[in-house]
Design a protein around this motif. Structure first.
Motif, PDB file in Angstrom:
ATOM      1  N   GLN A 109     -27.227 -10.443 -48.751  1.00  0.00           N
ATOM      2  CA  GLN A 109     -27.879  -9.360 -49.495  1.00  0.00           C
ATOM      3  C   GLN A 109     -27.610  -8.166 -48.365  1.00  0.00           C
ATOM      4  OE1 GLN A 109     -29.060  -6.700 -51.804  1.00  0.00           O
ATOM      5  NE2 GLN A 109     -30.039  -8.463 -52.630  1.00  0.00           N
ATOM      6  N   LYS A 133     -27.726  -4.214 -47.090  1.00  0.00           N
ATOM      7  CA  LYS A 133     -28.603  -3.159 -47.570  1.00  0.00           C
ATOM      8  C   LYS A 133     -28.374  -2.103 -46.565  1.00  0.00           C
ATOM      9  CE  LYS A 133     -31.749  -4.583 -50.560  1.00  0.00           C
ATOM     10  NZ  LYS A 133     -31.858  -3.959 -51.945  1.00  0.00           N
ATOM     11  N   ALA A 140     -35.791  -7.178 -50.328  1.00  0.00           N
ATOM     12  CA  ALA A 140     -34.660  -7.917 -49.957  1.00  0.00           C
ATOM     13  C   ALA A 140     -34.699  -9.171 -49.787  1.00  0.00           C
ATOM     14  CB  ALA A 140     -33.964  -6.958 -48.802  1.00  0.00           C
ATOM     15  N   VAL A 141     -35.669  -9.737 -48.959  1.00  0.00           N
ATOM     16  CA  VAL A 141     -35.937 -11.024 -48.664  1.00  0.00           C
ATOM     17  C   VAL A 141     -36.263 -11.889 -49.912  1.00  0.00           C
ATOM     18  CG1 VAL A 141     -37.255 -12.787 -47.498  1.00  0.00           C
ATOM     19  CG2 VAL A 141     -36.753 -10.677 -46.378  1.00  0.00           C
ATOM     20  N   GLU A 147     -35.245 -11.328 -53.128  1.00  0.00           N
ATOM     21  CA  GLU A 147     -34.106 -11.116 -53.685  1.00  0.00           C
ATOM     22  C   GLU A 147     -33.023 -12.126 -53.475  1.00  0.00           C
ATOM     23  OE1 GLU A 147     -32.103  -7.135 -53.970  1.00  0.00           O
ATOM     24  OE2 GLU A 147     -34.085  -6.292 -54.611  1.00  0.00           O
ATOM     25  N   ILE A 148     -32.962 -12.375 -51.948  1.00  0.00           N
ATOM     26  CA  ILE A 148     -31.883 -13.216 -51.480  1.00  0.00           C
ATOM     27  C   ILE A 148     -32.388 -14.905 -51.731  1.00  0.00           C
ATOM     28  CG2 ILE A 148     -32.456 -13.480 -49.239  1.00  0.00           C
ATOM     29  CD1 ILE A 148     -28.981 -12.952 -50.859  1.00  0.00           C
ATOM     30  N   ARG A 195     -29.215 -18.017 -46.192  1.00  0.00           N
ATOM     31  CA  ARG A 195     -29.670 -16.942 -46.872  1.00  0.00           C
ATOM     32  C   ARG A 195     -29.566 -16.005 -45.681  1.00  0.00           C
ATOM     33  NH1 ARG A 195     -34.177 -20.350 -48.166  1.00  0.00           N
ATOM     34  NH2 ARG A 195     -33.887 -21.330 -50.147  1.00  0.00           N
ATOM     35  N   TRP A 196     -28.748 -14.660 -46.070  1.00  0.00           N
ATOM     36  CA  TRP A 196     -28.704 -13.904 -44.955  1.00  0.00           C
ATOM     37  C   TRP A 196     -29.001 -12.338 -45.692  1.00  0.00           C
ATOM     38  CZ3 TRP A 196     -23.480 -14.347 -42.172  1.00  0.00           C
ATOM     39  CH2 TRP A 196     -23.490 -15.445 -41.517  1.00  0.00           C
ATOM     40  N   VAL A 197     -29.760 -11.471 -45.072  1.00  0.00           N
ATOM     41  CA  VAL A 197     -29.884 -10.102 -45.410  1.00  0.00           C
ATOM     42  C   VAL A 197     -29.364  -9.369 -44.043  1.00  0.00           C
ATOM     43  CG1 VAL A 197     -31.560  -8.110 -45.939  1.00  0.00           C
ATOM     44  CG2 VAL A 197     -32.153 -10.439 -46.498  1.00  0.00           C
ATOM     45  N   THR A 239     -28.446  -5.308 -42.552  1.00  0.00           N
ATOM     46  CA  THR A 239     -28.812  -3.963 -42.800  1.00  0.00           C
ATOM     47  C   THR A 239     -28.455  -3.035 -41.734  1.00  0.00           C
ATOM     48  OG1 THR A 239     -30.357  -2.320 -43.442  1.00  0.00           O
ATOM     49  CG2 THR A 239     -31.058  -4.048 -41.936  1.00  0.00           C
ATOM     50  N   TYR A 281     -36.112  -4.285 -40.021  1.00  0.00           N
ATOM     51  CA  TYR A 281     -37.033  -4.798 -40.924  1.00  0.00           C
ATOM     52  C   TYR A 281     -38.538  -4.442 -40.935  1.00  0.00           C
ATOM     53  CZ  TYR A 281     -32.789  -7.131 -42.106  1.00  0.00           C
ATOM     54  OH  TYR A 281     -31.564  -7.564 -42.629  1.00  0.00           O
ATOM     55  N   LEU A 285     -32.123 -12.635 -40.859  1.00  0.00           N
ATOM     56  CA  LEU A 285     -32.167 -11.192 -40.811  1.00  0.00           C
ATOM     57  C   LEU A 285     -31.279 -10.512 -39.690  1.00  0.00           C
ATOM     58  CD1 LEU A 285     -35.942 -10.374 -41.342  1.00  0.00           C
ATOM     59  CD2 LEU A 285     -34.047 -10.608 -42.951  1.00  0.00           C
TER      60      LEU A 285
END
Length: 139
Positions: free
Chosen positions: A52, A54, A64-65, A67-68, A80-82, A84, A88, A103
């Protein structure tokens, strides 16, 4: 970072695509809508990673977390990664920890950009490359 901070979300995804490809990931962009919560799907070895992206002017929250986490089932991802350009919220950090979401924040992004540019002596810096591209070609 000023240039990244002023980008659209799609431009930010394009930058991330280049950065991650340079690290050996096979990168696929998801559709603009109906993406099930992921912007990028990465493959490297046996790993399938949903990302994801952002790009924001505010810190990133728990949504966001969430969603992923949802996207990982749809894309059959094992990671899974976000990522940005900001930081956060505490709630997002707790939720990520509980759901094994990596993250990557502003500081991590700066390191990624420096690494890319350091290892790309024969290429132009990434931001100059990206700004000249038509982002709609990356979908």
């Amino acid at each position: 970072m000023e240039e990244i901070d002023s980008m659209s979300g799609i431009q930010f995804e394009t930058v991330l695509s280049h950065l991650l490809r340079s690290e050996g990931y096979d990168v696929k962009r998801t559709p603009k809508s109906g993406d099930y919560g992921a912007d990028l799907v990465l493959r490297k070895g046996s790993d399938v990673i949903v990302v994801q992206a952002k790009r924001s002017s505010n810190n990133i929250g728990i949504s966001a977390v969430n969603e992923i986490v949802g996207a990982s089932g749809y894309y059959k991802a094992n990671k899974r990664w976000v990522i940005t350009n900001q930081f956060y919220t505490n709630a997002a950090i707790v939720q990520a920890h509980k759901n094994k979401v990596k993250l990557l924040d502003r500081d991590d992004l700066i390191l990624m950009l420096r690494h890319y540019n350091k290892n790309s002596i024969k290429r132009k810096p990434i931001l100059k490359d990206i700004s000249k591209e038509k982002t709609n070609l990356w979908r």
